[in-house]
Design an enzyme around this catalytic site. Structure first.
Site, PDB file in Angstrom:
ATOM      1  CD  GLU A  40      -9.856  -0.941   4.517  1.00  0.00           C
ATOM      2  OE1 GLU A  40      -9.688   0.011   3.746  1.00  0.00           O
ATOM      3  OE2 GLU A  40      -9.876  -0.821   5.768  1.00  0.00           O
ATOM      4  CE  LYS A 116     -11.162   3.351   2.632  1.00  0.00           C
ATOM      5  NZ  LYS A 116     -10.082   2.841   3.513  1.00  0.00           N
ATOM      6  CB  CYS A 151     -12.180   1.201   6.294  1.00  0.00           C
ATOM      7  SG  CYS A 151     -11.169   1.335   7.798  1.00  0.00           S
TER       8      CYS A 151
END
Length: 271
Positions: A40, A116, A151
């Site tokens: 990421e 995300k 994440c």
């Protein structure tokens, strides 16, 4: 299927351009792999909040250009980790930032992006600087179907259940995970594998982002929750041979997914 996770180190004394070139060289070294994964926000650093606006780019910007050539040269499917995306596509106000993953074909083409959904930081950092994505994304490869997450998404199991409902067999999670919560990283990656009976390929950064020590410990977990490979804390390439048929076999022999009673609706998914 051979997968290589590149646990690249992010250090403050290396420029973004230099890191892009170095990452591209590491991707080229993975010729023979089927899938390569980067972490990421590796170009800028997941905790380098003050640099997000300055380093924001479009999905076809400089990171994509470097990664496109590298994927083509290596002949691999490439999950190029994520970038700070500046939205200019009419789908959000111009200038909105997103934490956006890029998936490239072996021809170097951009085949999917994933913004995300769960932003970390509560009332600061990424949570206030970036917009939230709104779609679950899967990508069909010749050997398997990838489900994309990033994440902090790891802490929200309903996202992964949605990806599996949409056909995901391999869950790919680039991350910039802090060392102080490393135990959670290992626990959550294994949990997502077990509960979804899927492979988990979780690629983290090494080094330090804006003073935040990174966990490293990129990890590959099989559908039964067994750790097939795990990196240390330094820059490292983790390469593992996977049997895509193991997902179907596990789900047939222990058909827990068939007993679901809640959350059975299929969300909007981009393929």
């Amino acid at each position: 299927m051979r997968a290589s996770l590149i646990q690249i180190a992010v250090e403050p004394d290396e420029s973004v351009d230099a890191r892009r070139r170095r990452a591209a060289a590491l991707v080229r070294e993975q010729r023979g792999a089927d899938l390569v994964v980067l972490p990421e926000l590796w170009p800028v650093g997941a905790f380098a909040y003050e640099s997000f606006a300055d380093e924001a780019e479009s999905p076809d910007g400089p990171t994509f250009q470097e990664m496109s050539e590298a994927a083509r040269d290596a002949g691999v499917w490439l999950h190029a980790g994520s970038i700070v995306e500046r939205a200019e596509d009419g789908q959000a106000p111009d200038g909105t930032l997103y934490n956006t993953s890029l998936v490239l074909s072996p021809a170097g083409e951009l085949v999917r992006t994933y913004r995300k959904i769960h932003r970390f930081g509560f009332d600061k950092g990424e949570a206030t600087l970036m917009g939230a994505g709104g779609e679950l994304v899967t990508v069909r490869l010749p050997e398997t179907t990838l489900g994309l997450a990033t994440c902090y998404d790891l802490r929200f199991p309903e996202l992964f259940r949605g990806l599996v409902a949409a056909g995901a067999e391999t869950l790919v999670v680039p991350a910039g995970w802090p060392a102080r919560r490393r135990a959670h990283w290992t626990l959550l990656t294994r949990a997502r594998a077990v509960e979804n009976q899927a492979y988990v390929l979780a690629c983290a950064t090494a080094g330090t982002h804006a003073g935040v020590e990174q966990s490293g410990h990129s990890i590959v977990v099989d559908p039964w929750g067994e750790v097939l490979a795990e990196a240390g804390t330094d820059e490292e390439v983790l390469t593992v041979d996977l049997d895509p048929g193991t997902v179907a076999t596990t789900r047939e022999r222990f058909p827990a997914l068939k007993d679901r009673r809640l959350g059975l609706e299929t969300p909007s998914v981009t393929r």
